[in-house]
Design an enzyme around this catalytic site. Structure first.
Site, PDB file in Angstrom:
ATOM      1  N   ARG A  77      67.012 -45.730 -67.352  1.00 13.47           N
ATOM      2  CA  ARG A  77      67.020 -44.945 -66.105  1.00 13.47           C
ATOM      3  C   ARG A  77      66.684 -45.827 -64.896  1.00 13.47           C
ATOM      4  NH1 ARG A  77      63.348 -39.901 -66.835  1.00 13.47           N
ATOM      5  NH2 ARG A  77      64.044 -39.506 -64.730  1.00 13.47           N
ATOM      6  N   ASN A 111      61.938 -36.532 -56.427  1.00 15.26           N
ATOM      7  CA  ASN A 111      62.749 -37.551 -57.097  1.00 15.26           C
ATOM      8  C   ASN A 111      61.927 -38.799 -57.387  1.00 15.26           C
ATOM      9  OD1 ASN A 111      64.716 -35.705 -56.760  1.00 15.26           O
ATOM     10  ND2 ASN A 111      65.742 -36.744 -55.060  1.00 15.26           N
ATOM     11  N   ASP A 113      63.469 -41.781 -57.974  1.00 15.52           N
ATOM     12  CA  ASP A 113      64.457 -42.864 -57.936  1.00 15.52           C
ATOM     13  C   ASP A 113      64.281 -43.852 -56.790  1.00 15.52           C
ATOM     14  OD1 ASP A 113      65.394 -41.411 -55.665  1.00 15.52           O
ATOM     15  OD2 ASP A 113      66.902 -40.355 -56.862  1.00 15.52           O
ATOM     16  N   HIS A 128      56.318 -36.604 -57.861  1.00 13.94           N
ATOM     17  CA  HIS A 128      56.378 -36.892 -59.292  1.00 13.94           C
ATOM     18  C   HIS A 128      56.330 -38.387 -59.594  1.00 13.94           C
ATOM     19  CE1 HIS A 128      58.458 -32.709 -59.806  1.00 13.94           C
ATOM     20  NE2 HIS A 128      57.161 -32.622 -59.628  1.00 13.94           N
ATOM     21  N   CYS A 161      42.522 -55.707 -71.410  1.00 16.05           N
ATOM     22  CA  CYS A 161      43.015 -54.338 -71.589  1.00 16.05           C
ATOM     23  C   CYS A 161      44.041 -54.195 -72.729  1.00 16.05           C
ATOM     24  CB  CYS A 161      43.601 -53.830 -70.267  1.00 16.05           C
ATOM     25  SG  CYS A 161      44.209 -52.163 -70.379  1.00 16.05           S
TER      26      CYS A 161
HETATM   27  P1  OAD Z   1      67.452 -29.587 -60.454  1.00 20.46           P
HETATM   28  O1  OAD Z   1      68.405 -30.363 -61.327  1.00 20.46           O
HETATM   29  O2  OAD Z   1      66.683 -28.475 -61.062  1.00 20.46           O
HETATM   30  O3  OAD Z   1      68.247 -28.973 -59.226  1.00 20.46           O
HETATM   31  C1  OAD Z   1      69.161 -29.722 -58.482  1.00 20.46           C
HETATM   32  C2  OAD Z   1      69.663 -28.824 -57.365  1.00 20.46           C
HETATM   33  O4  OAD Z   1      70.484 -29.594 -56.531  1.00 20.46           O
HETATM   34  C3  OAD Z   1      70.495 -27.618 -57.843  1.00 20.46           C
HETATM   35  O5  OAD Z   1      70.035 -26.461 -57.183  1.00 20.46           O
HETATM   36  C4  OAD Z   1      71.925 -27.985 -57.402  1.00 20.46           C
HETATM   37  O6  OAD Z   1      72.675 -26.835 -57.024  1.00 20.46           O
HETATM   38  C5  OAD Z   1      71.651 -28.853 -56.199  1.00 20.46           C
HETATM   39  N1  OAD Z   1      72.693 -29.855 -55.909  1.00 20.46           N
HETATM   40  C6  OAD Z   1      73.404 -30.603 -56.776  1.00 20.46           C
HETATM   41  N2  OAD Z   1      74.189 -31.468 -56.121  1.00 20.46           N
HETATM   42  C7  OAD Z   1      73.968 -31.276 -54.791  1.00 20.46           C
HETATM   43  C8  OAD Z   1      74.470 -31.858 -53.595  1.00 20.46           C
HETATM   44  N3  OAD Z   1      75.358 -32.863 -53.611  1.00 20.46           N
HETATM   45  N4  OAD Z   1      74.008 -31.396 -52.411  1.00 20.46           N
HETATM   46  C9  OAD Z   1      73.099 -30.396 -52.351  1.00 20.46           C
HETATM   47  N5  OAD Z   1      72.590 -29.797 -53.454  1.00 20.46           N
HETATM   48  C10 OAD Z   1      73.006 -30.229 -54.654  1.00 20.46           C
HETATM   49  O7  OAD Z   1      66.480 -30.677 -59.783  1.00 20.46           O
HETATM   50  P2  OAD Z   1      65.078 -30.498 -59.072  1.00 20.46           P
HETATM   51  O8  OAD Z   1      64.994 -29.220 -58.339  1.00 20.46           O
HETATM   52  O9  OAD Z   1      64.839 -31.757 -58.344  1.00 20.46           O
HETATM   53  O10 OAD Z   1      60.399 -33.060 -62.686  1.00 20.46           O
HETATM   54  O11 OAD Z   1      64.094 -30.457 -60.315  1.00 20.46           O
HETATM   55  C11 OAD Z   1      62.722 -30.501 -60.067  1.00 20.46           C
HETATM   56  C12 OAD Z   1      61.985 -31.247 -61.134  1.00 20.46           C
HETATM   57  O12 OAD Z   1      62.382 -30.772 -62.431  1.00 20.46           O
HETATM   58  C13 OAD Z   1      62.284 -32.717 -61.217  1.00 20.46           C
HETATM   59  O13 OAD Z   1      61.574 -33.485 -60.285  1.00 20.46           O
HETATM   60  C14 OAD Z   1      61.837 -33.046 -62.630  1.00 20.46           C
HETATM   61  C15 OAD Z   1      62.374 -31.843 -63.379  1.00 20.46           C
HETATM   62  O14 OAD Z   1      61.610 -31.432 -64.443  1.00 20.46           O
HETATM   63  C16 OAD Z   1      59.797 -34.116 -63.282  1.00 20.46           C
HETATM   64  O15 OAD Z   1      60.414 -35.062 -63.725  1.00 20.46           O
HETATM   65  C17 OAD Z   1      58.313 -34.005 -63.329  1.00 20.46           C
END
Ligand code: OAD
Length: 260
Positions: A77, A111, A113, A128, A161
């Protein structure tokens, strides 16, 4: 003319404190898979870990059970995110922060990244953590350089460590860094405009931030490809790719007369 876009540009131009929450959607156009999209993460290069539920591997217990596998998954990743570039959405947010100065602009991201950093946003809170830096499992000693393509986690070289290194991410079952969480909550409480971008708004505590902002009287704007759990509660919903919507917003904000 897109009336909603004009309205949001107006909110931005007239706000004093902006808080932004981004999720995986903003990085999708850079080629980083989102979490909840089906079938996107299937790749011939990643056969081993794809047999596992990511939430099982992304945990302290997963790391203890399968340290080599978890290490190799994160190494893959890290290579992925380091080999893609910030997209127009990341760049537009960095520009908005500059345009908004000296007023407050806080970018809260879920994110891991580092693409917002690479686009040169400044005031970033990584809720995160990130997957490009490392610490040791037992004592949280930060590691400087970590070699790529190792089959097993290297050991901490801080004194005696020798604990295994792990990425600086928040794993399932772990608490967020309290300083980062407090700063994110404060930004949500104090802002007068909150933008939720490319997040499914499902994972707590990040998902509560827009509601905290709204309770304190902030305007709430969502940018997403599709409607989410949050959409019913927003003042404006901008449907589309963040890499298209955000640059259009920046253009409108630039053309907007600044408030006196
Ligand atoms: P999700 O994968 O749950 O949601 C991504 C969102 O982005 C969705 O609502 C899509 O519709 C939207 N989307 C996709 N492409 C897009 C684009 N080009 N423009 C605008 N919107 C777009 O991701 P997160 O909400 O980030 O946690 O998930 C939250 C957390 O869940 C992450 O940080 C991770 C995961 O468990 C950890 O790793 C702790």
């Amino acid at each position: 003319m897109n009336v909603t876009l004009e309205l949001v540009a107006d909110y931005i131009a007239n706000s004093r404190k902006i808080a932004v929450l981004t999720g995986a959607g903003i990085s999708a156009e850079s080629g980083v898979p989102t979490f909840r999209a089906h079938g996107q993460s299937k790749s011939a290069q990643a056969p081993l870990w794809e047999k596992y539920d990511p939430s099982e591997l992304a945990s302290a217990s997963g790391f203890k059970r399968h340290p080599d596998l978890v290490w190799q998954w994160y190494d893959w990743r890290r290579n992925l995110v380091e080999n893609v570039s910030p997209n127009a959405g990341h760049h537009a947010l960095a520009t908005l922060e500059k345009l908004h100065a000296p007023r407050t602009f806080t970018l809260i991201t879920q994110n891991v990244d580092r693409l917002h950093h690479r686009a040169e946003s400044q005031n970033i809170l990584e809720m995160h953590g990130n997957i490009v830096s490392f610490r040791c499992f037992d004592h949280h000693h930060q590691a400087a350089e970590v070699e790529r393509n190792l089959q097993s986690p290297p050991r901490c070289n801080d004194g005696q460590c020798h604990s295994k290194l792990r990425p600086n991410v928040v794993w399932f079952g772990e608490s967020l860094n309290p300083a980062v969480l407090n700063a994110a909550m404060a930004a949500a409480r104090q802002c007068d405009l909150f933008l939720a971008i490319g997040t499914s708004a499902l994972v707590q505590p990040a998902a509560s931030l827009p509601y905290i902002a709204r309770e304190q009287g902030a305007k709430l704007v969502e940018i997403n490809l599709e409607r989410t759990a949050l959409s019913e509660n927003v003042d404006a919903f901008l449907q589309g790719r963040s890499g298209d919507v955000l640059p259009s917003l920046v253009d409108l904000v630039k053309a907007h007369p600044r408030p006196v």
